[in-house]
Design a protein around this motif. Sequence first.
Motif, PDB file in Angstrom:
ATOM      1  N   PRO A   1       4.487  -8.624 -14.943  1.00 23.02           N
ATOM      2  CA  PRO A   1       5.143  -8.701 -13.628  1.00 23.02           C
ATOM      3  C   PRO A   1       6.658  -8.774 -13.803  1.00 23.02           C
ATOM      4  CG  PRO A   1       3.370 -10.322 -13.841  1.00 23.02           C
ATOM      5  CD  PRO A   1       3.611  -9.771 -15.208  1.00 23.02           C
ATOM      6  N   GLU A   2       7.384  -8.091 -12.916  1.00 24.62           N
ATOM      7  CA  GLU A   2       8.847  -8.127 -12.957  1.00 24.62           C
ATOM      8  C   GLU A   2       9.381  -8.378 -11.556  1.00 24.62           C
ATOM      9  OE1 GLU A   2      10.913  -5.117 -15.427  1.00 24.62           O
ATOM     10  OE2 GLU A   2       8.899  -4.360 -15.846  1.00 24.62           O
ATOM     11  N   ASN A   3      10.391  -9.210 -11.487  1.00 22.13           N
ATOM     12  CA  ASN A   3      11.005  -9.557 -10.203  1.00 22.13           C
ATOM     13  C   ASN A   3      11.940  -8.434  -9.760  1.00 22.13           C
ATOM     14  OD1 ASN A   3      11.964 -10.771  -7.918  1.00 22.13           O
ATOM     15  ND2 ASN A   3      13.052 -12.420  -8.965  1.00 22.13           N
ATOM     16  N   ILE A   4      11.338  -7.358  -9.271  1.00 28.11           N
ATOM     17  CA  ILE A   4      12.089  -6.197  -8.786  1.00 28.11           C
ATOM     18  C   ILE A   4      11.931  -6.139  -7.273  1.00 28.11           C
ATOM     19  CG2 ILE A   4      12.318  -3.684  -8.895  1.00 28.11           C
ATOM     20  CD1 ILE A   4      10.872  -3.831 -11.633  1.00 28.11           C
ATOM     21  N   PRO A   5      13.019  -6.127  -6.517  1.00 24.85           N
ATOM     22  CA  PRO A   5      12.901  -6.061  -5.057  1.00 24.85           C
ATOM     23  C   PRO A   5      12.188  -4.782  -4.617  1.00 24.85           C
ATOM     24  CG  PRO A   5      15.147  -6.605  -5.719  1.00 24.85           C
ATOM     25  CD  PRO A   5      14.426  -6.189  -6.967  1.00 24.85           C
ATOM     26  N   ILE A   6      11.266  -4.911  -3.672  1.00 26.51           N
ATOM     27  CA  ILE A   6      10.589  -3.750  -3.111  1.00 26.51           C
ATOM     28  C   ILE A   6      10.580  -3.863  -1.592  1.00 26.51           C
ATOM     29  CG2 ILE A   6       9.117  -3.035  -5.039  1.00 26.51           C
ATOM     30  CD1 ILE A   6       6.915  -4.825  -3.976  1.00 26.51           C
ATOM     31  N   ASP A   7      10.602  -2.711  -0.942  1.00 30.25           N
ATOM     32  CA  ASP A   7      10.614  -2.648   0.515  1.00 30.25           C
ATOM     33  C   ASP A   7       9.165  -2.627   1.007  1.00 30.25           C
ATOM     34  OD1 ASP A   7      11.015  -2.184   3.191  1.00 30.25           O
ATOM     35  OD2 ASP A   7      11.954  -0.210   2.941  1.00 30.25           O
ATOM     36  N   ILE A   8       8.667  -3.792   1.427  1.00 34.99           N
ATOM     37  CA  ILE A   8       7.285  -3.895   1.892  1.00 34.99           C
ATOM     38  C   ILE A   8       7.244  -3.597   3.388  1.00 34.99           C
ATOM     39  CG2 ILE A   8       5.304  -5.423   2.174  1.00 34.99           C
ATOM     40  CD1 ILE A   8       6.379  -6.983  -0.269  1.00 34.99           C
ATOM     41  N   VAL A   9       6.510  -2.558   3.742  1.00 37.50           N
ATOM     42  CA  VAL A   9       6.395  -2.138   5.137  1.00 37.50           C
ATOM     43  C   VAL A   9       5.261  -2.869   5.841  1.00 37.50           C
ATOM     44  CG1 VAL A   9       6.006  -0.124   6.641  1.00 37.50           C
ATOM     45  CG2 VAL A   9       7.350   0.121   4.539  1.00 37.50           C
ATOM     46  N   TYR A  10       4.189  -3.136   5.101  1.00 36.45           N
ATOM     47  CA  TYR A  10       3.016  -3.817   5.669  1.00 36.45           C
ATOM     48  C   TYR A  10       2.227  -4.456   4.533  1.00 36.45           C
ATOM     49  CZ  TYR A  10      -1.549  -4.517   7.878  1.00 36.45           C
ATOM     50  OH  TYR A  10      -2.719  -5.073   8.341  1.00 36.45           O
ATOM     51  N   GLU A  11       1.616  -5.616   4.821  1.00 31.95           N
ATOM     52  CA  GLU A  11       0.784  -6.263   3.819  1.00 31.95           C
ATOM     53  C   GLU A  11      -0.236  -7.170   4.489  1.00 31.95           C
ATOM     54  OE1 GLU A  11       1.152  -9.038  -0.221  1.00 31.95           O
ATOM     55  OE2 GLU A  11       2.891  -8.778   1.109  1.00 31.95           O
ATOM     56  N   ASP A  12      -1.464  -7.150   3.977  1.00 30.83           N
ATOM     57  CA  ASP A  12      -2.479  -8.122   4.375  1.00 30.83           C
ATOM     58  C   ASP A  12      -3.346  -8.406   3.158  1.00 30.83           C
ATOM     59  OD1 ASP A  12      -4.366  -6.048   4.162  1.00 30.83           O
ATOM     60  OD2 ASP A  12      -4.344  -5.616   6.313  1.00 30.83           O
ATOM     61  N   ALA A  13      -4.522  -8.956   3.351  1.00 28.46           N
ATOM     62  CA  ALA A  13      -5.366  -9.353   2.226  1.00 28.46           C
ATOM     63  C   ALA A  13      -5.969  -8.170   1.472  1.00 28.46           C
ATOM     64  CB  ALA A  13      -6.487 -10.261   2.727  1.00 28.46           C
ATOM     65  N   ASP A  14      -5.926  -6.973   2.076  1.00 25.29           N
ATOM     66  CA  ASP A  14      -6.600  -5.814   1.483  1.00 25.29           C
ATOM     67  C   ASP A  14      -5.660  -4.724   0.977  1.00 25.29           C
ATOM     68  OD1 ASP A  14      -9.515  -6.464   2.154  1.00 25.29           O
ATOM     69  OD2 ASP A  14      -8.536  -6.657   4.106  1.00 25.29           O
ATOM     70  N   VAL A  15      -4.548  -4.516   1.662  1.00 21.54           N
ATOM     71  CA  VAL A  15      -3.656  -3.414   1.310  1.00 21.54           C
ATOM     72  C   VAL A  15      -2.200  -3.861   1.366  1.00 21.54           C
ATOM     73  CG1 VAL A  15      -5.252  -1.634   2.153  1.00 21.54           C
ATOM     74  CG2 VAL A  15      -3.500  -2.569   3.690  1.00 21.54           C
ATOM     75  N   ILE A  16      -1.359  -3.124   0.659  1.00 20.16           N
ATOM     76  CA  ILE A  16       0.076  -3.317   0.752  1.00 20.16           C
ATOM     77  C   ILE A  16       0.728  -1.934   0.807  1.00 20.16           C
ATOM     78  CG2 ILE A  16       0.247  -3.586  -1.776  1.00 20.16           C
ATOM     79  CD1 ILE A  16       2.708  -5.395  -1.227  1.00 20.16           C
ATOM     80  N   VAL A  17       1.592  -1.720   1.796  1.00 15.56           N
ATOM     81  CA  VAL A  17       2.286  -0.447   1.980  1.00 15.56           C
ATOM     82  C   VAL A  17       3.758  -0.666   1.653  1.00 15.56           C
ATOM     83  CG1 VAL A  17       2.927   1.382   3.604  1.00 15.56           C
ATOM     84  CG2 VAL A  17       0.658   0.318   3.750  1.00 15.56           C
ATOM     85  N   VAL A  18       4.294   0.151   0.757  1.00 14.19           N
ATOM     86  CA  VAL A  18       5.692   0.005   0.364  1.00 14.19           C
ATOM     87  C   VAL A  18       6.443   1.312   0.582  1.00 14.19           C
ATOM     88  CG1 VAL A  18       5.169  -1.761  -1.358  1.00 14.19           C
ATOM     89  CG2 VAL A  18       5.241   0.628  -2.047  1.00 14.19           C
ATOM     90  N   ASN A  19       7.743   1.182   0.778  1.00 12.61           N
ATOM     91  CA  ASN A  19       8.640   2.326   0.865  1.00 12.61           C
ATOM     92  C   ASN A  19       9.333   2.431  -0.486  1.00 12.61           C
ATOM     93  OD1 ASN A  19      10.332   4.389   1.683  1.00 12.61           O
ATOM     94  ND2 ASN A  19      11.687   3.068   2.886  1.00 12.61           N
ATOM     95  N   LYS A  20       8.800   3.282  -1.360  1.00 11.13           N
ATOM     96  CA  LYS A  20       9.298   3.385  -2.738  1.00 11.13           C
ATOM     97  C   LYS A  20      10.658   4.071  -2.779  1.00 11.13           C
ATOM     98  CE  LYS A  20       8.321   6.612  -5.744  1.00 11.13           C
ATOM     99  NZ  LYS A  20       9.637   6.852  -6.412  1.00 11.13           N
TER     100      LYS A  20
END
Length: 302
Positions: free
Chosen positions: A74-93
């Motif tokens: 794991p690395e502490n790299i900032p990411i743009d999280i658009v949506y997240e819940d217990a099942d999925v995570i959507v990011v803007n890469k």
Amino acid sequence: MAETYTVSDADVQKRIDKLLSEIVPDVSRSQVQTWIEQKLVSVNGKTIKANYKCQAGDNIVWATPEVEELTVEPENIPIDIVYEDADVIVVNKPKGMVVHPAAGHYSHTLVNALLYHCSDLSGINGVIRPGIVHRIDKDTSGLLVAAKNDAAHVSLSEQLANKDVERKYEAIVHGVLQHDTGLIDAPIGRDPNNRQKMAVVETGKSARTHFQVIHRYENFTHITCRLETGRTHQIRVHMNYIGYPLAGDPKYGPRKTLDVQGQALHARVLGFTHPASGKWLHFEAEPPEVFKKALAYVEKMP
């Protein structure tokens, strides 16, 4: 496990490191040179140097090194999280970020960042690609969904296979497209002349890309593309195939192009059915500043 290849007339006088990088999938010339240094490659039963010029009928034998047991930290790299819940995570890469570790590139990827942010990623794709259901290229920006458990992973994979996931991209291409809309239906596979590239080939896998013109400029066109399939480099290969390569594309486009730090391609729209709730989720992300600046530049071109 050793593999063999007999040199054909078409390969005569090719350097062996170049030839092997062309015929062995997903292997770079520098990797082949390392194999040769490690004496993992022989010609007619003898070890050779990387600059050996192949002759017709040469019997090349190579053995790929044993795969090391890898761990992804794991690395502490900032990411743009658009949506997240217990099942999925959507990011803007962001443009320039690799999605998952690969040979010679085991850190600073989206997977490293996701593992720091959430430890509960699906394990179906193993240690190197936890949670990764689909990919976008390093220099393509935009939306991507990752699975946080195996049930979600299976659901999303099935939706992708059944063409039920909505994926729309924005792109800037060289040339002025004459048709407002179109469908490119052409199979994509490994380029037989360059194993580091993909191409439209008869033996390739089915690939379908819809395009629509947003705006025409003097020498460029701003378009959207909708994917039915998800082949490697699909939009880049298809647009080049019909004569309108992506601006900034170092692999498939012209050398004289826009300065957009890689291909001008952005995954703007992503839609899918939530694996647990069954609800349709729809997301949009604006293209990055470098994309917008490129559009402003071509608009002002004489």
